[in-house]
Design an enzyme around this catalytic site. Structure first.
Site, PDB file in Angstrom:
ATOM      1  CG  HIS A 181      54.262-137.789  11.138  1.00  0.00           C
ATOM      2  ND1 HIS A 181      54.780-137.401   9.932  1.00  0.00           N
ATOM      3  CD2 HIS A 181      54.346-136.709  11.966  1.00  0.00           C
ATOM      4  CE1 HIS A 181      55.161-136.132  10.011  1.00  0.00           C
ATOM      5  NE2 HIS A 181      54.912-135.686  11.232  1.00  0.00           N
ATOM      6  CG  HIS A 223      49.684-140.365   5.643  1.00  0.00           C
ATOM      7  ND1 HIS A 223      50.608-140.828   4.740  1.00  0.00           N
ATOM      8  CD2 HIS A 223      50.358-139.515   6.463  1.00  0.00           C
ATOM      9  CE1 HIS A 223      51.789-140.284   4.993  1.00  0.00           C
ATOM     10  NE2 HIS A 223      51.665-139.482   6.025  1.00  0.00           N
TER      11      HIS A 223
END
Length: 261
Positions: A181, A223
């Site tokens: 992303h 993440h």
């Protein structure tokens, strides 16, 4: 026997005197390696070291420095990622903002961008617009391949506090490094700012969107911090590759003829 005893004592005293008057004795654990001693001599005398033995022995004197530094960095990364994962679950500190963060997650997902770019490419009747959209599609595909390769090589697991309810995942999405992303957000941000004429407020919004996408990955627990930072850097650099390999009717006439038909 008395003479031999005196002789032994004399030899012992002589050895002790030589040790005191000479260089101090070293144990095997603290003895400097020949290569390091030679490097010190070279440094003191100012001689050239091009003909000297390699420096691997010197590096072995402190073999764990790089490992300690890396482990320390990873420990800080995991600690900061855990603290910043405030939307990782409904019961987290900012659990109420989790639905909004998931909307941001979808906005940076590869599938909507690929489908939207392909649709615009099919509907466009302008050669200039088709050229821009075709290169955007190329950039998105290149991003997907590169991120998948790096994830497969590094194989870093996602944070333990991550809730596996991500939007449309594939096999490599079980890995964390780098953030796809974040890579995509930085890539699209540079692409849009360079190829679309936008007013200043809109340009600011594009940059903010890219940053928010990156931050949301840590807040959702998807993440670690370093995954996002490296992803942003990778996406920023990847745009330069796209510009270098820019597809045009002159460089790829068959491809443009396919989309024009």
């Amino acid at each position: 026997d008395g003479l031999s005893g005196d002789g032994a004592r004399s030899r012992a005293m002589g050895a002790g005197a030589r040790q005191v008057s000479g260089a101090p004795a070293h144990s095997d654990a603290t003895r400097t390696s020949p290569s390091c001693q030679l490097l010190c001599n070279v440094h003191q005398t100012g001689q050239s070291w091009h003909s000297q033995p390699p420096l691997e022995d010197c590096m072995r004197l402190n073999p764990s420095f790089a490992g300690i530094a890396l482990r320390s960095l990873l420990a800080v990364d995991l600690w900061a990622s855990k603290r910043l994962g405030v939307c990782a679950a409904e019961g987290s500190a900012w659990g109420g903002a989790r639905p909004l963060m998931k909307v941001v997650e979808v906005s940076g997902h590869g599938l909507p961008w690929l489908l939207g770019t392909a649709y615009g490419l099919c509907q466009s009747d302008s050669a200039a617009t088709r050229e821009v959209l075709l290169n955007l599609l190329f950039a998105l595909l290149l991003d997907l391949v590169l991120v998948a390769v790096v994830k497969g090589l590094v194989k870093r697991r996602r944070p333990t506090h991550n809730k596996m309810d991500m939007f449309v995942t594939i096999s490599v999405d079980k890995y964390s490094f780098p953030s796809g992303h974040a890579t995509r957000a930085a890539l699209v941000c540079r692409f849009v700012l360079h190829h679309l004429v936008l007013a200043v407020p809109l340009r600011v919004l594009v940059v903010l969107w890219a940053l928010i996408v990156g931050i949301s990955r840590v807040m959702l627990g998807r993440h670690n911090v370093t995954d996002v930072l490296f992803g942003l850097f990778l996406g920023y650099a990847l745009y330069s590759v796209v510009e270098y390999c820019w597809l045009s009717p002159l460089s790829a006439p068959a491809l443009f003829a396919l989309w024009s038909s």
